[in-house]
Design a protein around this motif. Structure first.
Motif, mmCIF file in Angstrom:
data_model
loop_
_atom_site.group_PDB
_atom_site.id
_atom_site.type_symbol
_atom_site.label_atom_id
_atom_site.label_comp_id
_atom_site.label_asym_id
_atom_site.label_seq_id
_atom_site.Cartn_x
_atom_site.Cartn_y
_atom_site.Cartn_z
ATOM 1 N N PHE A 67 -8.095 -5.007 2.229
ATOM 2 C CA PHE A 67 -7.061 -5.013 3.256
ATOM 3 C C PHE A 67 -7.679 -5.089 4.650
ATOM 4 N N ALA A 75 -2.218 1.107 3.237
ATOM 5 C CA ALA A 75 -2.824 0.907 1.917
ATOM 6 C C ALA A 75 -3.386 2.201 1.352
ATOM 7 N N GLN A 137 0.695 -0.536 0.955
ATOM 8 C CA GLN A 137 0.664 -1.902 1.475
ATOM 9 C C GLN A 137 1.169 -2.913 0.452
ATOM 10 N N TYR A 159 -5.007 -8.987 -5.968
ATOM 11 C CA TYR A 159 -5.566 -7.637 -5.933
ATOM 12 C C TYR A 159 -6.023 -7.274 -7.343
#
Length: 232
Positions: A67, A75, A137, A159
């Motif tokens: 991030f 996050a 996030q 991710y």
């Protein structure tokens, strides 16, 4: 056999929905999720990040460098993710709720207005079956995007958490295969209990995921914990 037991449980849920002890506010629902259902610690839904007391350990899932600095604060906290987004609940059985049309006419925030003036919407919004702990996030990036299997749109972000991969684009959210059945069955629950309707594409995908990813013991255990908190 496991799936049959799960369906029996769902039938009981539907028959008892009028007696459910759903939290009267979202803040209370979140507190119940974190403390009573999850025991103040666990793994985030989409990426298997360890979290405790609403703080996410990004290093535990290898996302510490995923991030930009401006998003790192969000996050690093746990948020309650609506699997079926709150905006999808504005319609019931294919028609907009009265609270939604009134909010628009008054220039009010529809989500807040409906929570204050429509008890069925509030119950749907705060139902713990539809809430899971997520990296803050990722909750924001997913927003109200529909689920999908294939990438479409732009601005793709991937991710890779601890054993789970979560992809988000400008148009869709692509969850890991290991939780697709869980998502589908939550979708069925919200449709049956609150009249939430889905596009033909989304519904067909849920049916497919339900077949491909059978009910796990972890899913049943979580459902049992939710029942205890919500009075079933």
């Amino acid at each position: 056999m496991i799936k049959s037991l799960f369906l029996v449980c769902l039938a009981l849920v539907f028959s008892c929905s009028a007696n459910a002890q759903i939290a009267s506010s979202f803040s209370k629902a979140k507190s119940n999720l974190y403390k009573k259902v999850e025991g103040n610690s666990g793994l985030t839904f989409y990426t298997n990040c360890s979290w405790s007391k609403k703080k996410v350990d990004l290093e535990s899932c290898g996302l510490q460098n995923s991030f930009p600095k401006k998003h790192l604060k969000r996050a690093s906290r746990t948020e309650a993710e609506h699997i079926i987004p709150a905006s999808w609940m504005y319609k019931i059985n294919g028609k907009y709720r009265e609270c939604y049309t009134k909010a628009k006419a008054l220039g009010e925030n529809a989500r807040k207005y409906c929570q204050a003036n429509d008890i069925d919407y509030r119950n749907a919004h705060n139902d713990l079956m539809n809430l899971v702990p997520a990296v803050g996030q990722l909750n924001g990036e997913r927003s109200n995007k529909p689920y999908a299997e294939a990438v479409s749109g732009t601005k793709e972000h991937t991710y890779r958490g601890n054993g789970k991969v979560f992809r988000i684009t400008s148009r869709v959210a692509i969850p890991d295969k290991s939780i697709r059945g869980d998502i589908a069955r939550i979708g069925f629950y919200m449709g049956k209990t609150y009249g939430v309707t889905y596009s033909k594409r989304q519904l067909e995908l849920f049916k497919k995921w339900d077949m491909e990813d059978p009910v796990s013991s972890e899913e049943q255990e979580r459902m049992s914990r939710v029942f205890k908190v919500q009075g079933r």
